[in-house]
Scaffold this active site. Structure first.
Site, PDB file in Angstrom:
ATOM      1  N   HIS A   6      -3.685  -9.615   3.445  1.00 35.16           N
ATOM      2  CA  HIS A   6      -5.129  -9.698   3.691  1.00 35.16           C
ATOM      3  C   HIS A   6      -5.405 -10.656   4.847  1.00 35.16           C
ATOM      4  O   HIS A   6      -4.829 -11.747   4.909  1.00 35.16           O
ATOM      5  CB  HIS A   6      -5.867 -10.196   2.445  1.00 35.16           C
ATOM      6  CG  HIS A   6      -5.942  -9.181   1.357  1.00 35.16           C
ATOM      7  ND1 HIS A   6      -6.203  -9.497   0.050  1.00 35.16           N
ATOM      8  CD2 HIS A   6      -5.785  -7.831   1.384  1.00 35.16           C
ATOM      9  CE1 HIS A   6      -6.222  -8.402  -0.686  1.00 35.16           C
ATOM     10  NE2 HIS A   6      -5.965  -7.378   0.100  1.00 35.16           N
ATOM     11  N   ARG A  21       0.857  -1.176   0.000  1.00 39.69           N
ATOM     12  CA  ARG A  21       0.000   0.000   0.000  1.00 39.69           C
ATOM     13  C   ARG A  21       0.892   1.223   0.000  1.00 39.69           C
ATOM     14  O   ARG A  21       2.030   1.184   0.458  1.00 39.69           O
ATOM     15  CB  ARG A  21      -0.920   0.010   1.221  1.00 39.69           C
ATOM     16  CG  ARG A  21      -1.835  -1.210   1.321  1.00 39.69           C
ATOM     17  CD  ARG A  21      -2.630  -1.187   2.610  1.00 39.69           C
ATOM     18  NE  ARG A  21      -3.535  -2.332   2.721  1.00 39.69           N
ATOM     19  CZ  ARG A  21      -3.202  -3.507   3.259  1.00 39.69           C
ATOM     20  NH1 ARG A  21      -1.968  -3.671   3.750  1.00 39.69           N
ATOM     21  NH2 ARG A  21      -4.073  -4.492   3.326  1.00 39.69           N
ATOM     22  N   LYS A  27      -1.561  -2.435   7.602  1.00 42.11           N
ATOM     23  CA  LYS A  27      -2.974  -2.264   7.910  1.00 42.11           C
ATOM     24  C   LYS A  27      -3.411  -3.324   8.912  1.00 42.11           C
ATOM     25  O   LYS A  27      -3.128  -4.504   8.751  1.00 42.11           O
ATOM     26  CB  LYS A  27      -3.802  -2.378   6.627  1.00 42.11           C
ATOM     27  CG  LYS A  27      -5.263  -1.999   6.821  1.00 42.11           C
ATOM     28  CD  LYS A  27      -5.995  -1.980   5.493  1.00 42.11           C
ATOM     29  CE  LYS A  27      -7.451  -1.563   5.678  1.00 42.11           C
ATOM     30  NZ  LYS A  27      -8.179  -1.530   4.379  1.00 42.11           N
ATOM     31  N   HIS A  56      -3.187   3.254  -6.088  1.00 41.87           N
ATOM     32  CA  HIS A  56      -3.562   1.965  -5.501  1.00 41.87           C
ATOM     33  C   HIS A  56      -3.817   0.909  -6.575  1.00 41.87           C
ATOM     34  O   HIS A  56      -3.773  -0.294  -6.288  1.00 41.87           O
ATOM     35  CB  HIS A  56      -4.798   2.140  -4.624  1.00 41.87           C
ATOM     36  CG  HIS A  56      -5.005   1.026  -3.639  1.00 41.87           C
ATOM     37  ND1 HIS A  56      -4.139   0.772  -2.592  1.00 41.87           N
ATOM     38  CD2 HIS A  56      -5.971   0.072  -3.547  1.00 41.87           C
ATOM     39  CE1 HIS A  56      -4.561  -0.252  -1.895  1.00 41.87           C
ATOM     40  NE2 HIS A  56      -5.666  -0.707  -2.452  1.00 41.87           N
ATOM     41  N   ARG A  99      -1.177  -1.772  -6.894  1.00 42.80           N
ATOM     42  CA  ARG A  99      -1.308  -2.919  -5.989  1.00 42.80           C
ATOM     43  C   ARG A  99      -2.289  -3.938  -6.570  1.00 42.80           C
ATOM     44  O   ARG A  99      -2.034  -5.149  -6.534  1.00 42.80           O
ATOM     45  CB  ARG A  99      -1.771  -2.435  -4.617  1.00 42.80           C
ATOM     46  CG  ARG A  99      -2.085  -3.531  -3.598  1.00 42.80           C
ATOM     47  CD  ARG A  99      -2.393  -2.870  -2.255  1.00 42.80           C
ATOM     48  NE  ARG A  99      -3.116  -3.739  -1.340  1.00 42.80           N
ATOM     49  CZ  ARG A  99      -2.539  -4.562  -0.468  1.00 42.80           C
ATOM     50  NH1 ARG A  99      -1.218  -4.648  -0.430  1.00 42.80           N
ATOM     51  NH2 ARG A  99      -3.265  -5.299   0.343  1.00 42.80           N
TER      52      ARG A  99
END
Length: 313
Positions: free
Chosen positions: A287, A130, A155, A261, A264
Protein backbone atom coordinates in the site's frame (compact mmCIF):
# COMPACT_ATOMS: atom_id res chain seq x y z
CA UNK A 1 -6.42 3.93 -30.43
CA UNK A 2 -2.91 3.04 -31.51
CA UNK A 3 -1.64 6.30 -30.01
CA UNK A 4 -3.45 5.48 -26.77
CA UNK A 5 -1.73 2.07 -26.62
CA UNK A 6 1.68 3.58 -27.30
CA UNK A 7 1.20 6.25 -24.61
CA UNK A 8 0.01 3.67 -22.06
CA UNK A 9 3.10 1.55 -22.65
CA UNK A 10 5.40 4.55 -22.56
CA UNK A 11 3.92 5.43 -19.18
CA UNK A 12 4.30 1.76 -18.10
CA UNK A 13 0.61 1.38 -17.26
CA UNK A 14 -0.59 -2.14 -16.59
CA UNK A 15 -2.32 -4.17 -19.28
CA UNK A 16 -5.61 -4.05 -17.39
CA UNK A 17 -5.43 -0.27 -16.99
CA UNK A 18 -4.73 0.07 -20.71
CA UNK A 19 -7.73 -2.09 -21.58
CA UNK A 20 -10.00 -0.13 -19.22
CA UNK A 21 -8.85 3.24 -20.59
CA UNK A 22 -9.38 2.11 -24.18
CA UNK A 23 -12.90 0.93 -23.31
CA UNK A 24 -13.87 4.27 -21.74
CA UNK A 25 -12.35 6.29 -24.57
CA UNK A 26 -14.36 4.29 -27.11
CA UNK A 27 -17.54 4.87 -25.09
CA UNK A 28 -16.72 8.57 -24.84
CA UNK A 29 -16.32 8.85 -28.61
CA UNK A 30 -19.61 6.97 -29.19
CA UNK A 31 -21.40 9.22 -26.65
CA UNK A 32 -20.44 12.30 -28.66
CA UNK A 33 -21.61 10.93 -31.99
CA UNK A 34 -18.23 9.45 -32.98
CA UNK A 35 -16.62 12.88 -33.15
CA UNK A 36 -12.90 13.12 -32.50
CA UNK A 37 -12.12 14.04 -28.85
CA UNK A 38 -10.01 16.96 -30.06
CA UNK A 39 -13.09 18.40 -31.83
CA UNK A 40 -15.31 17.76 -28.81
CA UNK A 41 -12.84 19.43 -26.46
CA UNK A 42 -12.53 19.06 -22.72
CA UNK A 43 -16.05 20.45 -22.31
CA UNK A 44 -17.31 17.03 -23.38
CA UNK A 45 -15.97 15.38 -20.24
CA UNK A 46 -18.63 16.76 -17.87
CA UNK A 47 -21.76 15.56 -19.74
CA UNK A 48 -20.27 12.10 -20.24
CA UNK A 49 -19.19 11.65 -16.62
CA UNK A 50 -22.54 12.99 -15.39
CA UNK A 51 -24.33 10.59 -17.75
CA UNK A 52 -22.52 7.70 -16.08
CA UNK A 53 -23.80 8.84 -12.69
CA UNK A 54 -27.37 9.75 -13.63
CA UNK A 55 -28.16 7.74 -16.75
CA UNK A 56 -26.27 4.54 -15.98
CA UNK A 57 -26.05 4.64 -12.16
CA UNK A 58 -22.50 3.31 -12.09
CA UNK A 59 -20.48 2.89 -8.91
CA UNK A 60 -18.19 5.65 -7.66
CA UNK A 61 -15.08 3.65 -8.55
CA UNK A 62 -16.37 3.09 -12.09
CA UNK A 63 -17.05 6.79 -12.58
CA UNK A 64 -13.59 7.66 -11.23
CA UNK A 65 -11.94 5.19 -13.61
CA UNK A 66 -13.79 6.70 -16.59
CA UNK A 67 -12.88 10.22 -15.47
CA UNK A 68 -9.20 9.30 -15.11
CA UNK A 69 -9.26 7.70 -18.55
CA UNK A 70 -10.50 10.95 -20.10
CA UNK A 71 -7.93 13.02 -18.20
CA UNK A 72 -5.28 10.66 -19.53
CA UNK A 73 -6.68 11.02 -23.06
CA UNK A 74 -6.56 14.80 -23.12
CA UNK A 75 -3.44 15.46 -21.05
CA UNK A 76 -1.14 12.62 -22.04
CA UNK A 77 -2.36 11.50 -25.47
CA UNK A 78 -3.63 14.73 -27.06
CA UNK A 79 -1.50 17.16 -25.06
CA UNK A 80 -4.48 19.34 -24.10
CA UNK A 81 -4.55 20.79 -20.59
CA UNK A 82 -7.80 20.18 -18.70
CA UNK A 83 -8.90 23.28 -16.81
CA UNK A 84 -11.39 23.42 -13.96
CA UNK A 85 -14.51 21.42 -14.85
CA UNK A 86 -17.66 23.00 -13.43
CA UNK A 87 -20.93 21.14 -13.02
CA UNK A 88 -19.29 17.76 -12.48
CA UNK A 89 -21.48 15.40 -10.44
CA UNK A 90 -19.20 12.96 -8.64
CA UNK A 91 -20.76 9.91 -7.02
CA UNK A 92 -20.14 9.68 -3.30
CA UNK A 93 -17.82 6.79 -2.52
CA UNK A 94 -19.29 4.50 0.12
CA UNK A 95 -17.10 3.33 2.96
CA UNK A 96 -17.29 -0.46 2.95
CA UNK A 97 -15.44 -2.97 5.09
CA UNK A 98 -13.60 -5.80 3.29
CA UNK A 99 -15.02 -9.31 3.45
CA UNK A 100 -12.78 -11.36 5.74
CA UNK A 101 -12.85 -15.11 6.32
CA UNK A 102 -12.09 -16.55 9.72
CA UNK A 103 -9.09 -18.83 10.17
CA UNK A 104 -11.41 -21.85 10.35
CA UNK A 105 -13.19 -20.79 7.14
CA UNK A 106 -9.87 -20.37 5.34
CA UNK A 107 -8.82 -23.82 6.53
CA UNK A 108 -12.06 -25.38 5.24
CA UNK A 109 -11.78 -23.68 1.86
CA UNK A 110 -8.15 -24.68 1.32
CA UNK A 111 -8.84 -28.29 2.32
CA UNK A 112 -11.48 -28.58 -0.43
CA UNK A 113 -9.23 -27.21 -3.18
CA UNK A 114 -6.56 -29.18 -5.03
CA UNK A 115 -4.01 -28.75 -7.80
CA UNK A 116 -3.24 -25.29 -9.17
CA UNK A 117 -6.24 -23.63 -7.45
CA UNK A 118 -5.11 -24.83 -4.02
CA UNK A 119 -1.50 -23.71 -4.42
CA UNK A 120 -2.62 -20.35 -5.77
CA UNK A 121 -5.11 -19.87 -2.93
CA UNK A 122 -2.48 -20.83 -0.35
CA UNK A 123 -0.08 -18.30 -1.86
CA UNK A 124 -2.72 -15.56 -1.79
CA UNK A 125 -3.53 -16.20 1.87
CA UNK A 126 0.04 -16.91 2.93
CA UNK A 127 1.66 -13.91 1.22
CA UNK A 128 -1.11 -11.31 0.82
CA UNK A 129 -0.49 -11.02 -2.93
CA UNK A 130 -3.13 -9.79 -5.33
CA UNK A 131 -4.35 -12.46 -7.74
CA UNK A 132 -2.72 -10.70 -10.73
CA UNK A 133 0.58 -10.48 -8.87
CA UNK A 134 0.37 -14.17 -8.05
CA UNK A 135 -0.39 -15.57 -11.51
CA UNK A 136 2.27 -13.37 -13.14
CA UNK A 137 5.11 -14.60 -10.89
CA UNK A 138 8.17 -15.83 -12.78
CA UNK A 139 10.51 -18.66 -11.78
CA UNK A 140 13.21 -16.12 -10.94
CA UNK A 141 10.90 -14.34 -8.48
CA UNK A 142 10.78 -17.25 -6.02
CA UNK A 143 13.69 -17.39 -3.57
CA UNK A 144 13.28 -20.61 -1.61
CA UNK A 145 16.52 -20.23 0.34
CA UNK A 146 15.68 -16.72 1.57
CA UNK A 147 12.04 -17.61 2.09
CA UNK A 148 10.84 -14.66 0.03
CA UNK A 149 8.88 -13.85 -3.10
CA UNK A 150 9.84 -10.82 -5.16
CA UNK A 151 6.86 -9.03 -6.64
CA UNK A 152 7.81 -7.14 -9.80
CA UNK A 153 5.73 -4.25 -11.14
CA UNK A 154 2.86 -4.69 -8.71
CA UNK A 155 -0.02 -2.26 -8.52
CA UNK A 156 1.31 1.22 -9.27
CA UNK A 157 4.40 -0.24 -10.93
CA UNK A 158 6.09 -0.89 -7.57
CA UNK A 159 8.38 -3.78 -6.61
CA UNK A 160 8.26 -5.33 -3.14
CA UNK A 161 9.18 -8.47 -1.25
CA UNK A 162 6.59 -10.81 0.23
CA UNK A 163 7.12 -13.42 2.92
CA UNK A 164 7.12 -17.04 1.70
CA UNK A 165 5.39 -19.41 4.18
CA UNK A 166 7.55 -22.34 5.24
CA UNK A 167 4.77 -24.84 4.53
CA UNK A 168 4.75 -23.78 0.87
CA UNK A 169 8.45 -24.29 0.18
CA UNK A 170 8.12 -27.96 -0.75
CA UNK A 171 4.96 -27.48 -2.88
CA UNK A 172 6.65 -24.59 -4.68
CA UNK A 173 9.79 -26.67 -5.20
CA UNK A 174 7.64 -29.32 -6.88
CA UNK A 175 5.92 -26.65 -8.95
CA UNK A 176 9.28 -25.29 -10.10
CA UNK A 177 10.28 -28.79 -11.21
CA UNK A 178 7.04 -29.13 -13.20
CA UNK A 179 7.68 -25.79 -14.89
CA UNK A 180 11.25 -26.86 -15.73
CA UNK A 181 10.01 -30.11 -17.28
CA UNK A 182 7.35 -28.31 -19.31
CA UNK A 183 9.89 -25.74 -20.47
CA UNK A 184 12.31 -28.47 -21.53
CA UNK A 185 9.57 -30.08 -23.61
CA UNK A 186 8.70 -26.73 -25.19
CA UNK A 187 12.34 -26.13 -26.13
CA UNK A 188 12.49 -29.55 -27.75
CA UNK A 189 9.62 -28.47 -30.01
CA UNK A 190 11.40 -25.26 -30.96
CA UNK A 191 9.28 -23.09 -28.67
CA UNK A 192 9.85 -22.27 -24.98
CA UNK A 193 9.38 -18.51 -25.21
CA UNK A 194 7.73 -16.41 -22.49
CA UNK A 195 6.50 -12.84 -23.05
CA UNK A 196 8.83 -10.23 -21.58
CA UNK A 197 7.80 -6.85 -20.15
CA UNK A 198 8.58 -3.66 -22.06
CA UNK A 199 11.35 -3.96 -24.63
CA UNK A 200 13.47 -6.50 -22.75
CA UNK A 201 13.17 -8.93 -25.65
CA UNK A 202 15.17 -6.47 -27.76
CA UNK A 203 17.79 -5.86 -25.09
CA UNK A 204 18.10 -9.54 -24.19
CA UNK A 205 17.09 -11.55 -27.28
CA UNK A 206 17.54 -14.97 -25.64
CA UNK A 207 16.00 -14.14 -22.26
CA UNK A 208 12.49 -15.20 -23.30
CA UNK A 209 13.72 -18.81 -23.63
CA UNK A 210 15.48 -18.91 -20.27
CA UNK A 211 13.89 -20.85 -17.43
CA UNK A 212 14.04 -17.88 -15.06
CA UNK A 213 11.61 -15.86 -17.16
CA UNK A 214 9.00 -18.62 -17.43
CA UNK A 215 5.79 -18.10 -15.49
CA UNK A 216 5.47 -20.01 -12.23
CA UNK A 217 1.89 -20.89 -13.18
CA UNK A 218 2.02 -21.35 -16.96
CA UNK A 219 -0.94 -21.61 -19.28
CA UNK A 220 -1.80 -24.99 -20.74
CA UNK A 221 -1.67 -23.61 -24.28
CA UNK A 222 0.82 -21.58 -26.31
CA UNK A 223 -0.13 -18.68 -28.55
CA UNK A 224 1.70 -17.22 -31.49
CA UNK A 225 2.85 -13.61 -31.21
CA UNK A 226 1.62 -11.52 -34.16
CA UNK A 227 4.69 -9.31 -34.16
CA UNK A 228 7.52 -11.84 -33.86
CA UNK A 229 5.90 -15.12 -34.87
CA UNK A 230 7.19 -16.73 -31.67
CA UNK A 231 5.05 -19.24 -29.82
CA UNK A 232 4.57 -17.82 -26.32
CA UNK A 233 3.42 -19.60 -23.17
CA UNK A 234 1.63 -17.08 -20.99
CA UNK A 235 0.47 -17.49 -17.40
CA UNK A 236 -2.68 -19.24 -16.29
CA UNK A 237 -5.93 -17.25 -16.30
CA UNK A 238 -7.59 -15.77 -13.21
CA UNK A 239 -10.95 -17.31 -14.05
CA UNK A 240 -9.93 -20.88 -13.18
CA UNK A 241 -9.15 -19.99 -9.57
CA UNK A 242 -12.14 -17.66 -9.28
CA UNK A 243 -14.60 -20.35 -10.40
CA UNK A 244 -13.02 -23.00 -8.19
CA UNK A 245 -13.08 -20.63 -5.19
CA UNK A 246 -16.77 -19.82 -5.63
CA UNK A 247 -17.67 -23.50 -5.90
CA UNK A 248 -15.59 -24.31 -2.83
CA UNK A 249 -17.30 -21.61 -0.76
CA UNK A 250 -20.63 -23.28 -1.47
CA UNK A 251 -19.26 -26.73 -0.62
CA UNK A 252 -17.84 -25.40 2.66
CA UNK A 253 -21.17 -23.87 3.59
CA UNK A 254 -19.77 -20.35 3.73
CA UNK A 255 -22.38 -17.75 2.79
CA UNK A 256 -20.27 -14.61 2.96
CA UNK A 257 -20.02 -12.55 -0.22
CA UNK A 258 -16.36 -13.49 -0.49
CA UNK A 259 -14.05 -13.61 -3.49
CA UNK A 260 -10.48 -14.68 -4.12
CA UNK A 261 -9.42 -11.18 -3.03
CA UNK A 262 -10.89 -11.94 0.40
CA UNK A 263 -7.85 -14.14 1.03
CA UNK A 264 -5.67 -11.02 0.85
CA UNK A 265 -8.00 -9.23 3.28
CA UNK A 266 -7.89 -12.25 5.58
CA UNK A 267 -4.08 -12.30 5.45
CA UNK A 268 -3.89 -8.69 6.67
CA UNK A 269 -6.62 -9.06 9.30
CA UNK A 270 -5.16 -12.23 10.79
CA UNK A 271 -1.68 -10.70 10.91
CA UNK A 272 -3.10 -7.72 12.77
CA UNK A 273 -4.91 -10.01 15.20
CA UNK A 274 -1.65 -11.85 15.80
CA UNK A 275 0.13 -8.67 16.86
CA UNK A 276 1.94 -7.63 13.65
CA UNK A 277 2.28 -3.85 13.52
CA UNK A 278 0.31 -1.92 10.92
CA UNK A 279 3.43 -0.50 9.22
CA UNK A 280 4.76 -3.99 8.48
CA UNK A 281 1.38 -5.02 7.07
CA UNK A 282 1.42 -1.92 4.86
CA UNK A 283 4.80 -2.92 3.42
CA UNK A 284 3.74 -6.53 2.87
CA UNK A 285 0.56 -5.48 1.07
CA UNK A 286 2.33 -2.85 -1.02
CA UNK A 287 0.00 0.00 0.00
CA UNK A 288 1.26 3.46 -0.86
CA UNK A 289 -0.77 5.16 1.86
CA UNK A 290 -1.07 3.93 5.44
CA UNK A 291 -4.72 5.03 5.45
CA UNK A 292 -5.48 2.20 3.01
CA UNK A 293 -4.07 -0.35 5.44
CA UNK A 294 -5.84 1.21 8.44
CA UNK A 295 -9.17 -0.20 7.24
CA UNK A 296 -8.15 -3.56 8.70
CA UNK A 297 -8.07 -2.01 12.17
CA UNK A 298 -11.78 -1.29 11.71
CA UNK A 299 -12.33 -4.96 10.89
CA UNK A 300 -10.29 -6.48 13.71
CA UNK A 301 -10.26 -4.19 16.76
CA UNK A 302 -14.01 -3.63 17.38
CA UNK A 303 -14.67 -7.37 17.25
CA UNK A 304 -11.69 -8.39 19.37
CA UNK A 305 -11.88 -5.68 22.03
CA UNK A 306 -15.63 -5.20 22.52
CA UNK A 307 -17.88 -7.31 24.72
CA UNK A 308 -21.59 -7.32 24.00
CA UNK A 309 -23.72 -6.09 26.92
CA UNK A 310 -25.86 -9.20 26.52
CA UNK A 311 -22.86 -11.30 27.59
CA UNK A 312 -22.65 -9.32 30.83
CA UNK A 313 -26.18 -10.14 32.01
Amino acid sequence: MDVVCITCRRRHLSRRTEEAYRLWIRQYIAFHGRRHPRDVGTAGIVPFVNHLAIGRSVAASTQSQAFNALLFLYRDVLGIEVEHLSGLNRIQRLSRLPVVLTIDEVRRVLSLLDGYPRLLAELLYGTGLRITECITLRVKDVDLEAGAINVRCGKGGKDRTAVLPRVLREPLKRQLLRVAQLHKADLARGRGHAPLPGNLDRKYPTASQSLGWQFLFPSRVVRQCDGTGRWLRWHTAETGLQKAFKQTLALAGIHKHASVHSLRHSFATHLLAGGTDIRTIQLLLGHRNLKTTMIYTHVEQPVRQTTSPLDLL
